[in-house]
Motif scaffolding. Structure first.
Motif, PDB file in Angstrom:
ATOM      1  N   VAL A  50      82.375 -59.339  43.785  1.00  0.00           N
ATOM      2  CA  VAL A  50      83.409 -60.235  44.280  1.00  0.00           C
ATOM      3  C   VAL A  50      83.957 -59.640  45.565  1.00  0.00           C
ATOM      4  CG1 VAL A  50      85.671 -61.214  43.843  1.00  0.00           C
ATOM      5  CG2 VAL A  50      84.014 -61.040  41.997  1.00  0.00           C
ATOM      6  N   ARG A  51      83.852 -60.411  46.640  1.00  0.00           N
ATOM      7  CA  ARG A  51      84.370 -59.914  47.908  1.00  0.00           C
ATOM      8  C   ARG A  51      85.825 -60.311  48.030  1.00  0.00           C
ATOM      9  NH1 ARG A  51      80.073 -61.773  52.268  1.00  0.00           N
ATOM     10  NH2 ARG A  51      78.964 -62.847  50.606  1.00  0.00           N
TER      11      ARG A  51
ATOM     12  N   ASN B 199      96.128 -68.398  46.053  1.00  0.00           N
ATOM     13  CA  ASN B 199      95.956 -67.336  45.065  1.00  0.00           C
ATOM     14  C   ASN B 199      94.551 -66.778  45.134  1.00  0.00           C
ATOM     15  OD1 ASN B 199      98.503 -67.452  43.938  1.00  0.00           O
ATOM     16  ND2 ASN B 199      97.931 -69.142  42.601  1.00  0.00           N
ATOM     17  N   GLY B 200      94.452 -65.467  45.038  1.00  0.00           N
ATOM     18  CA  GLY B 200      93.131 -64.849  45.024  1.00  0.00           C
ATOM     19  C   GLY B 200      92.463 -64.777  46.384  1.00  0.00           C
ATOM     20  N   ALA B 201      93.234 -65.006  47.450  1.00  0.00           N
ATOM     21  CA  ALA B 201      92.636 -64.991  48.785  1.00  0.00           C
ATOM     22  C   ALA B 201      92.401 -63.578  49.278  1.00  0.00           C
ATOM     23  CB  ALA B 201      93.522 -65.741  49.764  1.00  0.00           C
ATOM     24  N   GLY B 202      93.103 -62.610  48.716  1.00  0.00           N
ATOM     25  CA  GLY B 202      92.940 -61.227  49.154  1.00  0.00           C
ATOM     26  C   GLY B 202      94.182 -60.635  49.795  1.00  0.00           C
ATOM     27  N   LYS B 203      95.304 -61.345  49.723  1.00  0.00           N
ATOM     28  CA  LYS B 203      96.544 -60.836  50.337  1.00  0.00           C
ATOM     29  C   LYS B 203      97.006 -59.549  49.668  1.00  0.00           C
ATOM     30  CE  LYS B 203      98.907 -64.279  49.064  1.00  0.00           C
ATOM     31  NZ  LYS B 203      98.451 -65.381  48.301  1.00  0.00           N
TER      32      LYS B 203
ATOM     33  N   SER C 185      91.899 -66.524  53.726  1.00  0.00           N
ATOM     34  CA  SER C 185      91.308 -67.385  52.707  1.00  0.00           C
ATOM     35  C   SER C 185      89.926 -66.849  52.396  1.00  0.00           C
ATOM     36  CB  SER C 185      91.235 -68.816  53.241  1.00  0.00           C
ATOM     37  OG  SER C 185      90.609 -69.638  52.300  1.00  0.00           O
ATOM     38  N   HIS C 186      89.608 -66.708  51.121  1.00  0.00           N
ATOM     39  CA  HIS C 186      88.336 -66.110  50.700  1.00  0.00           C
ATOM     40  C   HIS C 186      88.093 -64.778  51.384  1.00  0.00           C
ATOM     41  CE1 HIS C 186      87.075 -69.570  48.410  1.00  0.00           C
ATOM     42  NE2 HIS C 186      87.658 -70.280  49.345  1.00  0.00           N
ATOM     43  N   GLY C 187      89.133 -64.005  51.513  1.00  0.00           N
ATOM     44  CA  GLY C 187      88.996 -62.667  52.069  1.00  0.00           C
ATOM     45  C   GLY C 187      88.831 -62.614  53.569  1.00  0.00           C
ATOM     46  N   GLN C 188      88.878 -63.785  54.222  1.00  0.00           N
ATOM     47  CA  GLN C 188      88.708 -63.768  55.679  1.00  0.00           C
ATOM     48  C   GLN C 188      89.945 -64.287  56.384  1.00  0.00           C
ATOM     49  OE1 GLN C 188      85.137 -66.090  55.911  1.00  0.00           O
ATOM     50  NE2 GLN C 188      83.855 -64.247  55.918  1.00  0.00           N
TER      51      GLN C 188
ATOM     52  N   ARG D 149      87.028 -54.228  54.282  1.00  0.00           N
ATOM     53  CA  ARG D 149      86.356 -54.937  53.195  1.00  0.00           C
ATOM     54  C   ARG D 149      86.651 -54.277  51.865  1.00  0.00           C
ATOM     55  NH1 ARG D 149      82.128 -58.182  55.387  1.00  0.00           N
ATOM     56  NH2 ARG D 149      81.990 -57.455  57.527  1.00  0.00           N
ATOM     57  N   LYS D 150      86.774 -55.097  50.834  1.00  0.00           N
ATOM     58  CA  LYS D 150      86.879 -54.553  49.488  1.00  0.00           C
ATOM     59  C   LYS D 150      86.037 -55.413  48.571  1.00  0.00           C
ATOM     60  CE  LYS D 150      88.419 -52.137  46.045  1.00  0.00           C
ATOM     61  NZ  LYS D 150      88.278 -50.692  45.935  1.00  0.00           N
ATOM     62  N   THR D 151      85.035 -54.798  47.972  1.00  0.00           N
ATOM     63  CA  THR D 151      84.173 -55.521  47.051  1.00  0.00           C
ATOM     64  C   THR D 151      84.383 -54.970  45.653  1.00  0.00           C
ATOM     65  OG1 THR D 151      82.602 -55.442  48.854  1.00  0.00           O
ATOM     66  CG2 THR D 151      81.820 -56.339  46.792  1.00  0.00           C
ATOM     67  N   TYR D 152      84.630 -55.845  44.710  1.00  0.00           N
ATOM     68  CA  TYR D 152      84.756 -55.413  43.318  1.00  0.00           C
ATOM     69  C   TYR D 152      83.483 -55.768  42.582  1.00  0.00           C
ATOM     70  CZ  TYR D 152      89.829 -54.874  43.623  1.00  0.00           C
ATOM     71  OH  TYR D 152      91.081 -54.477  43.928  1.00  0.00           O
ATOM     72  N   ARG D 153      83.103 -54.891  41.673  1.00  0.00           N
ATOM     73  CA  ARG D 153      82.007 -55.226  40.785  1.00  0.00           C
ATOM     74  C   ARG D 153      82.648 -55.706  39.497  1.00  0.00           C
ATOM     75  NH1 ARG D 153      77.141 -51.948  38.471  1.00  0.00           N
ATOM     76  NH2 ARG D 153      78.792 -50.754  37.524  1.00  0.00           N
ATOM     77  N   VAL D 154      82.435 -56.959  39.178  1.00  0.00           N
ATOM     78  CA  VAL D 154      83.091 -57.520  38.010  1.00  0.00           C
ATOM     79  C   VAL D 154      82.077 -57.765  36.916  1.00  0.00           C
ATOM     80  CG1 VAL D 154      84.520 -59.405  37.178  1.00  0.00           C
ATOM     81  CG2 VAL D 154      84.746 -58.633  39.519  1.00  0.00           C
TER      82      VAL D 154
END
Lengths: 353, 267
Positions: A37-38, A59-63, A231-234, A10-15
């Protein structure tokens, strides 16, 4: 033992949430609002030595975030990763000597110098002895056919030529694991084919493990037997590319060419007509009805030629992304409520599949 | 191991040289601006010494030597480190740091020494000339011991400046944009080029105390100059050496800590 093993990463960013307008921005100087943001949301997979795996996702899926964690550039929030037996973000020299990361959108070669000078620098940093350096560099230069460009400043090279040089720089130290983040982005068809060819041969000859992200489906089709879709980090799919079609394509495309040069009436009752060009027509038919409809049509009309095809993979993937998005929204929306049982079930089915 | 780092360093210098040579004009322009700056400073000093024969115990020749020493320290720092420190913020903002982090070698080493600014070397011969002039005209007796101590202190001074500026540059990992570096360096250069004694009576000596004992940038040029052309306190030499080493170690701790927050911008 697996070459790469990822467990519940898991990687969570605080934006920082930037409000609109000057007044709100000024307020933001004193009191900042953040949202989480996960980027990567609990993914697990194993990759065996010599495998070539494609990483797909919008784009932005977490790859890229995942690749950066595998390369040790950033720290995960939670989860375990082992590559070649090392934890990447501990940044052991021994680990960094054995892998490479190539990013299509960033360049590491010295801009004002010929690529050869950057290669020499890599030789010193990786401590590659002269004879081996010459052999590897010679082979790669030949494979990518860039011998004439070695002594020209990098800033004077075309995008495709520069990417080939970047690839050589990444491979000089003969990495055992290679991460490629959109290596063919912005390149013309010939350069794309060249790079693909080089990667395929390199993977075959050196038994290198390769993880590749790309938006060009041809890259994935040409190179990867196994595909991870995120997709969406999963992780929503892990398996051969063809399985995606089996699982996510709900229809096939039936093309017909009529003998008398014109279409009969009533074709739209059979399925949605998506293309007409006399005397041919293409109809979209649900997968489970393909056999029935085809025999029905063949019996009824004089048909000169026909074919049944899967829809283009890009379309299937797009459907897949949007299904994943809907599910994701739904899931977050009702957040564990009782009517959500179905969603959770299908989720776990997918993960098991 | 040391051999490999030596070879990397040589390659860095060679590549920087190759690049410098492709922009020929740069070097010449830099020498001219350096010479102009020195000429202006010399006029400034001349004007002051026309009205007085010493500034807080420094004669004109001693002051010229201090100026030469100051140019030597700052010139060496600018040649080897300034561009590299300045680039840190850029590398963080664009994600270019990625490639340095991927390499199997000490990250701080690669980051701090990759570029060498040959054009900043233009000030070094001028600095040496000022020092020689100050020594010869001031009738100073040279000894090997003094010269060696002087050289050692120059190195220690450069190390101190590097550690301080690098730590400042590293804050860009949190702040992303860090354009204050040029200003910081300008202040350091401006403050350190005068005799340290002039700060003593100012603000009750608070500023002097801070710049000598807490962040000893005043000693960076003053101390080697004192060693060579005036008298010096051995305790101060030991103090500067220890503080420099501590700062160097601290810069490494701060850097490694900061790298945990590196977010690797863009794809």
């Amino acid at each position: 033992m697996s070459m790469i093993s990822v467990n519940n990463l898991r990687k969570t960013y605080r934006v920082h949430v930037k409000p609109e307008g000057l007044k709100a921005s000024l307020k933001g100087l004193f009191r900042r609002r953040y949202k989480e943001v996960r980027a990567v949301d609990g993914i697990s997979f194993e990759i065996e030595p010599g495998e070539m795996v494609g990483f797909l996702g919008p784009n932005g899926a977490g790859k890229t975030t995942t690749l950066k964690m595998l390369s040790g550039l950033i720290y995960p929030t939670t989860g375990q990763v082992h590559v070649l037996g090392y934890v990447p973000w501990e940044r052991h020299h021994e680990y960094r000597r054995q892998f490479a990361l190539l990013m299509g959108q960033k360049n590491q070669l010295w801009w004002d110098l010929p690529a050869m000078e950057s290669f020499r620098l890599h030789q010193e940093i990786y401590g590659i002895e002269d004879a081996r350096f010459r052999r590897v560099q010679g082979a790669l230069t030949e494979l990518l056919d860039v011998g004439k460009l070695l002594h020209q400043p990098v800033r004077e090279l075309s995008l495709g030529e520069r990417m080939k040089m970047e690839l050589i720089a990444a491979l000089l130290h003969s990495p055992k694991v290679l991460f490629l983040d959109e290596p063919t982005i912005g390149l013309d068809v010939i350069a794309q084919t060249n790079i693909r060819q080089c990667l395929r041969e390199y993977n075959r000859d050196e038994q290198v493990t390769i993880v590749l992200t790309s938006h060009y489906m041809q890259d994935i089709e040409a190179l990867c037997r196994r595909v991870l879709v995120i997709s969406h980090g999963q992780l929503i799919h892990d398996g051969p590319l063809s399985d995606i079609i089996d699982r996510f394509a709900t229809y096939k495309l039936l093309s017909l060419r009529f003998a008398n040069g014109d279409w009969p009436e009533g074709l739209d009752k059979i399925g949605e007509i998506i293309e007409r060009s006399r005397p041919s027509v293409t109809i979209r038919i649900p997968r489970d009805q393909v056999a029935d409809r085809t025999s029905e049509l063949l019996g009824k009309y004089a048909i000169q030629d026909f074919s049944v095809e899967d829809p283009p993979i890009e379309e299937v993937i797009a459907t897949m992304y949007s299904t994943a998005t809907d599910r994701n929204k739904h899931q977050r929306h009702c957040d564990g409520g009782s009517e959500c049982n179905n969603t959770t079930d299908s989720e776990s089915n997918m993960a098991n599949a | 191991m040391q051999v490999r780092y030596g070879r990397i360093l040589l390659r860095f210098w060679k590549n920087s040289m190759l690049r410098e040579l492709s922009f020929r004009g740069h070097f010449v322009v830099n020498i001219i601006t350096q010479l102009l700056w020195v000429a202006m400073t010399l006029v400034f000093i001349k004007v002051i010494y026309m009205r007085t024969s010493d500034i807080r115990g420094w004669s004109e020749h001693q002051y010229l030597f201090l100026l030469g020493t100051h140019m030597l320290v700052t010139g060496l720092f600018e040649t080897f480190f300034f561009t590299n420190c300045w680039r840190v913020s850029e590398l963080v903002r664009t994600g270019g740091m990625d490639f340095i982090l991927l390499k199997p070698a000490n990250t701080q080493f690669l980051l701090s020494l990759e570029q060498i600014d040959y054009s900043a070397m233009a000030s070094l011969p001028i600095a040496v000339a000022l020092c020689v002039y100050g020594v010869v005209e001031g009738g100073v007796q040279l000894t090997w011991g003094k010269t060696a101590l002087f050289a050692g202190l120059i190195v220690i001074g450069v190390v101190l400046l590097y550690s301080l500026v690098f730590m400042f540059a590293v804050t860009s990992i949190w702040l992303i944009r860090q354009t204050g570096l040029n200003n910081l360096w300008f202040y350091v250069v401006s403050v350190a080029r005068y005799p340290s004694e002039i700060y003593r009576s100012f603000l009750g000596g608070v500023l002097w105390f801070v710049l000598v004992f807490i962040v000893p940038i005043l000693l960076v040029a003053n101390l080697p100059a004192n060693v060579m052309v005036r008298t010096f306190e051995p305790m101060q030499v030991a103090y500067l050496a220890i503080v420099s080493l501590i700062m160097l170690g601290l810069s490494s701790v701060v850097f490694n800590f900061a790298m945990k927050w590196y977010r690797s911008a863009s794809s």
